[in-house]
Design a protein around this motif. Sequence first.
Motif, short mmCIF file in Angstrom:
data_model
loop_
_atom_site.label_atom_id
_atom_site.label_comp_id
_atom_site.label_asym_id
_atom_site.label_seq_id
_atom_site.Cartn_x
_atom_site.Cartn_y
_atom_site.Cartn_z
N THR A 131 18.71 -47.58 62.03
CA THR A 131 18.54 -48.80 62.96
C THR A 131 18.33 -48.29 64.13
O THR A 131 18.94 -47.51 64.59
CB THR A 131 19.74 -49.78 62.96
OG1 THR A 131 19.92 -50.22 61.59
CG2 THR A 131 19.20 -51.08 63.56
N GLY A 132 17.16 -48.67 64.78
CA GLY A 132 16.79 -48.13 66.14
C GLY A 132 15.80 -47.22 66.34
O GLY A 132 15.26 -47.07 67.31
N GLN A 133 15.46 -46.60 65.11
CA GLN A 133 14.52 -45.48 65.06
C GLN A 133 12.84 -46.05 64.98
O GLN A 133 12.97 -47.20 64.32
CB GLN A 133 14.71 -44.54 63.99
CG GLN A 133 15.83 -43.75 64.26
CD GLN A 133 16.01 -42.64 62.98
OE1 GLN A 133 15.60 -42.91 61.97
NE2 GLN A 133 16.77 -41.62 63.20
N LYS A 134 12.11 -45.36 65.29
CA LYS A 134 10.63 -45.47 65.27
C LYS A 134 9.93 -44.51 64.34
O LYS A 134 10.30 -43.41 64.68
CB LYS A 134 9.78 -45.65 66.12
CG LYS A 134 8.18 -46.29 65.95
CD LYS A 134 7.57 -46.13 67.30
CE LYS A 134 7.81 -47.37 68.14
NZ LYS A 134 7.48 -48.61 67.52
N VAL A 135 9.51 -44.84 63.14
CA VAL A 135 9.53 -43.50 62.07
C VAL A 135 7.99 -43.75 61.65
O VAL A 135 7.52 -44.76 61.37
CB VAL A 135 10.26 -43.93 61.01
CG1 VAL A 135 10.07 -42.78 59.96
CG2 VAL A 135 11.58 -43.86 61.27
N ASP A 187 8.33 -41.94 52.47
CA ASP A 187 8.93 -41.07 53.27
C ASP A 187 8.75 -40.67 54.57
O ASP A 187 7.76 -40.75 54.99
CB ASP A 187 8.36 -39.64 52.34
CG ASP A 187 8.74 -39.65 50.88
OD1 ASP A 187 9.73 -40.23 50.53
OD2 ASP A 187 7.92 -39.12 49.94
N ALA A 188 9.91 -40.38 55.17
CA ALA A 188 9.55 -40.04 56.75
C ALA A 188 8.74 -38.94 56.94
O ALA A 188 9.16 -37.92 56.24
CB ALA A 188 11.04 -40.32 57.37
N VAL A 189 8.02 -38.60 57.90
CA VAL A 189 7.21 -37.43 58.36
C VAL A 189 7.86 -37.18 59.61
O VAL A 189 7.78 -35.94 60.05
CB VAL A 189 5.88 -37.86 58.22
CG1 VAL A 189 5.03 -36.57 58.82
CG2 VAL A 189 5.13 -38.14 56.78
N GLU A 190 7.96 -38.06 60.52
CA GLU A 190 8.27 -37.73 61.94
C GLU A 190 9.23 -38.93 62.47
O GLU A 190 8.81 -40.14 62.36
CB GLU A 190 6.92 -37.53 62.77
CG GLU A 190 7.24 -37.35 64.24
CD GLU A 190 6.05 -37.12 65.22
OE1 GLU A 190 6.23 -37.04 66.32
OE2 GLU A 190 4.99 -37.63 64.58
N ILE A 191 10.09 -38.38 63.22
CA ILE A 191 10.80 -39.76 64.11
C ILE A 191 10.23 -39.85 65.33
O ILE A 191 10.32 -39.06 66.36
CB ILE A 191 12.69 -39.44 64.26
CG1 ILE A 191 12.75 -39.08 62.94
CG2 ILE A 191 13.04 -40.39 64.96
CD1 ILE A 191 12.88 -40.17 61.98
N VAL A 192 9.29 -40.80 65.46
CA VAL A 192 8.68 -40.98 66.72
C VAL A 192 9.53 -41.29 67.91
O VAL A 192 9.44 -40.95 68.90
CB VAL A 192 7.55 -42.20 66.41
CG1 VAL A 192 6.79 -42.37 67.85
CG2 VAL A 192 6.68 -41.59 65.20
N LYS A 193 10.45 -42.33 67.47
CA LYS A 193 11.42 -42.55 68.71
C LYS A 193 12.85 -42.52 68.05
O LYS A 193 13.13 -43.22 66.88
CB LYS A 193 11.01 -43.87 69.10
CG LYS A 193 12.28 -44.56 70.17
CD LYS A 193 11.95 -45.84 70.68
CE LYS A 193 12.89 -46.53 71.52
NZ LYS A 193 12.80 -48.09 71.91
N ARG A 194 13.95 -41.86 68.74
CA ARG A 194 15.24 -41.84 68.23
C ARG A 194 16.01 -43.27 68.59
O ARG A 194 15.68 -43.47 69.56
CB ARG A 194 16.02 -40.69 68.49
CG ARG A 194 15.19 -39.26 68.13
CD ARG A 194 16.32 -38.27 68.15
NE ARG A 194 15.43 -37.04 67.57
CZ ARG A 194 15.75 -36.67 66.23
NH1 ARG A 194 16.22 -37.51 65.33
NH2 ARG A 194 14.97 -35.60 65.57
N ALA A 195 17.08 -43.37 67.87
CA ALA A 195 18.01 -44.56 68.22
C ALA A 195 18.79 -44.14 69.38
O ALA A 195 19.05 -42.81 69.54
CB ALA A 195 18.96 -44.84 66.99
#
Length: 463
Positions: A47-51, A66-74
């Motif tokens: 919760t809180g991530q942009k993926v 499948d996640a490739v990159e965490i664009v924004k972290r929580a």
Amino acid sequence: MYSYQFQWGVFMKKGQELIVDIVDVEYPGYGIGYFEDFKVKIKGAVTGQKVRAIIKKIRGNVIEADAVEIVKRAAYEREGICSSFGACGGCTYLNMDYAEQLKIKENMVKKLLDGAGITQYDFLGIQASPLEFSYRNKMEFTFGRDSAGSLTLGMHKRGRFFEVVNLDTCVLVDEDFIKILNCALEYAANNHLPYYDSRTHSGFLRHLVVRKAFKTGEILVNIVTTTQMNCDFDQFINAIKDIRLRGKIVGILHTYNDRLSDAVICERLEVLYGRDYIIEELLGLKFKISPFSFFQTNTYGAEALYNMARKFAGDLTDKIVFDLYCGTGTIGIIMAPKAKMVIGIELMEEAVKAAQENARFNRLSNCTFYTGDVAEVLTKINDKPDVVVVDPPRSGIGPKAINNIVKFGPDTIVYVSCNPQTLAADLRIFEDAGYKVKCVECMDMFPHTYHVETVARIQKEYN
């Protein structure tokens, strides 16, 4: 499963890239977000991530990606805990503050129980692991290669099963594990021993399994290989014995395994040095742990878990306790000093022999253990239990065994679960059969992963 889906005017297909805001987490460890009218599930996201993710499966209006990159972290994420995090597939939530991990696990369990219609019970929250780091007493390391083709020993790379990441450090275990791992890797590399390639089914070295008793410090080292070549392990034995460790090596083993699956399976076992077991202590009792017997991997967490189960069982004085799916008899043996009688049932013959030996080891004469399928063995027992403790595998109990338990009419059932999904389904069956879930409590046995143990107390309802 479909490779594409057209719904509500939106066309989606496998391999398509999405940017998703994670708004929730569901068991087993899926971050949940929404894209157009589709629900998106991404393993390991929180919760809180942009993926940024790639669609892997589409079923109806649910996408698994499948996640490739965490664009924004929580906001609560942290960095720098372990140099292997991200590449190694061993930890999922290591980048999260521990308090947030506990909240996620607690909420995952509550949502599953709500979904099964389990209501009007006391939810007692979640207990933290006594140790956040260095809590594991067993690790199975895998021999393999990295992307450059060099020999490695460690954990499978996340998302790349055929690559193995070397572990210079691991926050889940103490330093003795890493010292033994490095010694084994150096020995293998210096002697040019080939790793087993699960794609070609050729090679020699498969796994290194290390078990350490936290209370006694005893360590068991087990090297697992195929039979595709012969090897004199004298140099390996001496190298392991010469390591300066906090604990003490009491046994070095060689397991032969030619099975095609990647699991650690024993087809033949050879004792290279010492003995083939370690002794551990739990709640003042001693347990003999053989290389392939089940024992909770978090020793101090196991004490807290079994204390929880013992509390839920209530006063055991002059009572008969059934310990179902008993494994090596740990829970039953812990309850035996207060109980009139303990009867354990377990499918694996080796585990039953270990349970019998552990009972003798602790001078307990009121324990009897049977080998066989729980649902079948229950039909052949005449004793009536006052308390039934169940600690089933991840697949749960199921209707047949539950029906046989209910026929005995025990006043109290204590359900210890490693899978809240099957727990919720089984609790629904118990309630439909005239029992009532009274309280539920979670125990975090596996910090930095999505796994969680849950204990439920179920009482017979009298009209």
